[in-house]
Design a protein around this motif. Structure first.
Motif, PDB file in Angstrom:
ATOM      1  N   ARG A  90       1.449  -1.567  -0.368  1.00 47.65           N
ATOM      2  CA  ARG A  90      -0.253  -0.062  -0.083  1.00 47.65           C
ATOM      3  C   ARG A  90       0.659   1.694  -0.224  1.00 47.65           C
ATOM      4  NH1 ARG A  90      -3.905   0.494   4.620  1.00 47.65           N
ATOM      5  NH2 ARG A  90      -3.239   2.547   4.463  1.00 47.65           N
ATOM      6  N   ASP A  91       0.292   2.056  -0.297  1.00 49.46           N
ATOM      7  CA  ASP A  91       1.229   3.729  -0.462  1.00 49.46           C
ATOM      8  C   ASP A  91       2.300   4.114  -1.300  1.00 49.46           C
ATOM      9  OD1 ASP A  91      -1.295   5.405   2.016  1.00 49.46           O
ATOM     10  OD2 ASP A  91      -0.537   3.295   2.838  1.00 49.46           O
ATOM     11  N   TRP A 130      -1.029  -0.866   8.043  1.00 50.19           N
ATOM     12  CA  TRP A 130       0.669  -0.908   7.775  1.00 50.19           C
ATOM     13  C   TRP A 130       1.529  -0.906   9.389  1.00 50.19           C
ATOM     14  CZ3 TRP A 130      -4.184   1.797   7.855  1.00 50.19           C
ATOM     15  CH2 TRP A 130      -4.294   3.319   8.981  1.00 50.19           C
ATOM     16  N   SER A 167       7.156   3.033   7.347  1.00 53.47           N
ATOM     17  CA  SER A 167       5.534   2.941   5.751  1.00 53.47           C
ATOM     18  C   SER A 167       5.983   4.249   5.673  1.00 53.47           C
ATOM     19  CB  SER A 167       3.853   2.872   6.749  1.00 53.47           C
ATOM     20  OG  SER A 167       4.055   4.249   7.295  1.00 53.47           O
ATOM     21  N   THR A 168       4.644   3.645   3.992  1.00 54.32           N
ATOM     22  CA  THR A 168       4.272   5.398   3.670  1.00 54.32           C
ATOM     23  C   THR A 168       5.267   6.066   3.074  1.00 54.32           C
ATOM     24  OG1 THR A 168       2.822   5.179   4.936  1.00 54.32           O
ATOM     25  CG2 THR A 168       2.368   6.808   3.847  1.00 54.32           C
ATOM     26  N   GLN A 183       6.832   7.785   7.204  1.00 51.95           N
ATOM     27  CA  GLN A 183       6.741   6.978   9.034  1.00 51.95           C
ATOM     28  C   GLN A 183       7.086   6.181   9.405  1.00 51.95           C
ATOM     29  OE1 GLN A 183       2.438   8.022   6.442  1.00 51.95           O
ATOM     30  NE2 GLN A 183       2.400   6.821   8.140  1.00 51.95           N
ATOM     31  N   ASP A 194      -2.973   7.396  15.121  1.00 52.37           N
ATOM     32  CA  ASP A 194      -2.405   6.923  14.579  1.00 52.37           C
ATOM     33  C   ASP A 194      -0.334   7.604  14.554  1.00 52.37           C
ATOM     34  OD1 ASP A 194      -0.888   5.744  12.340  1.00 52.37           O
ATOM     35  OD2 ASP A 194      -2.272   5.857  10.342  1.00 52.37           O
ATOM     36  N   HIS A 232       2.115  12.310   8.314  1.00 53.00           N
ATOM     37  CA  HIS A 232       1.838  11.263   7.795  1.00 53.00           C
ATOM     38  C   HIS A 232       2.384  11.502   5.808  1.00 53.00           C
ATOM     39  CE1 HIS A 232      -1.300   9.809  10.483  1.00 53.00           C
ATOM     40  NE2 HIS A 232       0.026   9.448  10.985  1.00 53.00           N
ATOM     41  N   ASP A 233       2.467  10.421   5.510  1.00 57.41           N
ATOM     42  CA  ASP A 233       2.746  10.675   3.858  1.00 57.41           C
ATOM     43  C   ASP A 233       3.465  11.660   4.114  1.00 57.41           C
ATOM     44  OD1 ASP A 233      -0.286  10.226   4.581  1.00 57.41           O
ATOM     45  OD2 ASP A 233      -0.392   9.239   2.501  1.00 57.41           O
ATOM     46  N   HIS A 286      -6.640  13.107   2.111  1.00 61.73           N
ATOM     47  CA  HIS A 286      -5.824  12.241   2.330  1.00 61.73           C
ATOM     48  C   HIS A 286      -4.719  11.684   2.294  1.00 61.73           C
ATOM     49  CE1 HIS A 286      -7.059   8.966   6.334  1.00 61.73           C
ATOM     50  NE2 HIS A 286      -5.749   8.231   4.975  1.00 61.73           N
ATOM     51  N   GLU A 287      -4.310  11.447   1.902  1.00 57.53           N
ATOM     52  CA  GLU A 287      -2.691  11.100   1.308  1.00 57.53           C
ATOM     53  C   GLU A 287      -2.187  12.066   0.020  1.00 57.53           C
ATOM     54  OE1 GLU A 287      -4.740   8.816   0.404  1.00 57.53           O
ATOM     55  OE2 GLU A 287      -4.286   7.286   1.867  1.00 57.53           O
ATOM     56  N   ARG A 303     -10.203  12.002  -0.404  1.00 60.69           N
ATOM     57  CA  ARG A 303     -10.560  11.171   0.623  1.00 60.69           C
ATOM     58  C   ARG A 303     -11.548  12.252   2.000  1.00 60.69           C
ATOM     59  NH1 ARG A 303      -6.977   7.195   2.577  1.00 60.69           N
ATOM     60  NH2 ARG A 303      -8.941   6.890   4.245  1.00 60.69           N
ATOM     61  N   HIS A 356      -3.452   2.703  -4.365  1.00 65.31           N
ATOM     62  CA  HIS A 356      -4.299   1.206  -3.611  1.00 65.31           C
ATOM     63  C   HIS A 356      -5.825   1.238  -3.562  1.00 65.31           C
ATOM     64  CE1 HIS A 356      -2.915   3.124   0.419  1.00 65.31           C
ATOM     65  NE2 HIS A 356      -4.253   3.594   0.601  1.00 65.31           N
TER      66      HIS A 356
HETATM   67  C1  AAL Z   1      -2.482   6.423   5.435  1.00 67.79           C
HETATM   68  C2  AAL Z   1      -0.912   6.516   4.911  1.00 67.79           C
HETATM   69  C3  AAL Z   1      -0.383   7.170   6.094  1.00 67.79           C
HETATM   70  C4  AAL Z   1      -1.225   6.733   7.535  1.00 67.79           C
HETATM   71  C5  AAL Z   1      -1.988   5.592   7.069  1.00 67.79           C
HETATM   72  C6  AAL Z   1      -1.073   4.404   6.376  1.00 67.79           C
HETATM   73  O1  AAL Z   1      -3.274   5.836   3.993  1.00 67.79           O
HETATM   74  O2  AAL Z   1      -1.854   8.489   5.557  1.00 67.79           O
HETATM   75  O3  AAL Z   1       0.344   5.550   6.330  1.00 67.79           O
HETATM   76  O4  AAL Z   1      -0.610   6.523   8.380  1.00 67.79           O
HETATM   77  O5  AAL Z   1      -2.780   5.131   5.782  1.00 67.79           O
END
Ligand code: AAL
Length: 418
Positions: A90-91, A130, A167-168, A183, A194, A232-233, A286-287, A303, A356
């Motif tokens: 993901r991400d 994640w 992550s991310t 992250q 989170d 984040h992100d 969001h992202e 989002r 994703h």
């Molecule tokens: C994702 C991102 C960041 C958040 C979570 C994992 O889509 O925004 O990575 O922490 O959700």
């Protein structure tokens, strides 16, 4: 293309004028003209019609270089263990083009079981999708078939930042070196929220080896400020010779939270990063997904928030406004941005990337995410009328997949509410 469009309009206008009298005569009746004025007509206008000329590049979205619809394709080459929830990707980062090969980095979770929530997680059982993750990467020659190359950044040993999960990620190329920002979790996500800061690794080649800096690169905000718990992100671009790193934070007590995005600027990839005094610079989304566009920066807002489902533009990389409204935008988009780091004041835009889909099995017991490809025309160098259509026709089953919940059905059938 625009020139042809304007020429056609002029010809049509002249012919129509000859047939029914001059445009001026028709306008003098006070009704809005048939031939779409390309600039704001001098006449009283409703706010909506005025906005068409003051807020958008062109009156018709089909002519707007910052409008696009989105097409989606499943990826080939990545295995998900039959979708049992033990493998998740993901991400995705932005896609980097290196000697004609595409590179992408992403969160990969490979655990013995699917996520079990913060209350049930252990050192080996993930809380969220994640949690207990690493940063992996894949390459592709065509953007459709991807070959996973292995881990780029594993979890460092405790107590280094990211020991619980990394992550991310997103990538920066600067002065011939490569940087991954991501992250770094120091507790299982979901424990209090989170919560995490951002850390980084660097390498001489996109294939690594990556050296973790083992430090927090973007600090969380001071207590009581919007980004106090999470950055984040992280998403870097080079803009006006500096590193512009956009990020997102969710603030306010859950479930009544708001998601916004901020900017941190640095001269050097490992900092110090200074957060912009106007942060947050986006009130929604969001992202993060940004790209140089002409002399400024454009972004996909997806989002969350009042301005979700918009594409926005900031002529200075800071002050964004809505350039278009679209639908079915790619979730967690990692666009392919060949000029992400050129800082030449002539951004060309984007035509595709990866995104994703979460809970891909539509079954929380097998909770995992998959990567996919999106295509769009947000490029000054592409003209794809099919991607400029505003009317997205989807099959009924797509709509029915967003059905009423049992609770809603009960409310409606029991007529508890009007
Ligand atoms: C994702 C991102 C960041 C958040 C979570 C994992 O889509 O925004 O990575 O922490 O959700």
């Amino acid at each position: 293309m625009k020139a042809i469009h304007v020429l056609v309009l002029c010809v049509v206008c002249v012919l129509t004028s000859l047939a029914v009298g001059s445009c001026a005569t028709r306008e003098s009746k006070g009704d809005f003209p048939w031939d779409i004025p390309q600039s704001m007509p001098v006449r009283p206008l409703s706010e909506a019609m005025q906005r068409l000329y003051t807020d958008y590049r062109t009156p018709r979205p089909e002519d707007n270089e910052l409008f696009s619809s989105f097409a989606y394709t499943p990826l080939k080459g990545l295995d998900y263990q039959g979708g049992d929830g033990t493998v998740s990707r993901r991400d995705p980062s932005k896609v980097l083009v290196e000697d004609g090969t595409y590179y992408v980095w992403y969160t990969k979770r490979h655990t013995s079981v699917s996520p079990q929530g913060a209350a049930n997680c252990t050192d080996t059982i993930p809380s969220t999708d994640w949690d207990l993750s690493e940063i992996w990467y894949a390459t592709s020659e065509d953007g459709f078939t991807w070959e996973e190359q292995g881990v780029a950044v594993p979890r460092p040993p405790k107590p280094h930042v990211g020991w619980r999960s990394v992550s991310t990620p997103d990538v920066l190329k600067f002065n011939g070196k490569y940087y991954l920002y991501y992250q770094g979790f120091l507790e299982a996500s979901g424990t209090k929220g989170d919560h995490c800061p951002v850390t980084a690794s660097y390498a001489d080649s996109p294939d690594g080896p990556w050296t973790p800096c083992n430090e927090i690169i973007i600090e969380n905000g001071a207590p009581g400020t919007w980004d106090q718990y999470s950055i984040h992100d992280p998403y870097p671009l080079v803009y006006q010779g500096k590193i512009y790193l956009y990020y997102k934070a969710a603030f306010g007590d859950r479930p009544e939270y708001l998601v916004a995005q901020g900017l941190a600027v640095a001269d050097n990839p490992l900092g110090p990063f200074e957060k912009h005094s106007l942060n947050p610079v986006l009130n929604s989304g969001h992202e993060t997904a940004y790209f140089p566009f002409e002399g400024g920066v454009a972004t996909l807002v997806i989002r969350n928030g009042n301005e979700s489902n918009t594409i926005q533009y900031a002529p200075d990389g800071v002050n964004f406004s809505i350039a278009s409204v679209s639908a079915l935008l790619p979730i967690a988009a990692g666009p392919c941005v060949p000029d992400a780091f050129t800082s030449n004041g002539n951004g060309r835009g984007i035509t595709w990337g990866l995104c994703h889909f979460t809970n891909a099995a539509n079954n929380w017991r097998k909770n995992h995410s998959i990567l996919a490809r999106f295509d769009c025309d947000l490029s000054l160098d592409l003209h794809d009328p099919e991607l400029k259509r505003t009317q997205t026709r989807l099959r009924p089953e797509v709509y029915f997949s967003k059905g009423l919940t049992r609770k809603q059905m009960k409310r409606i059938t029991e007529k508890k509410e009007p």
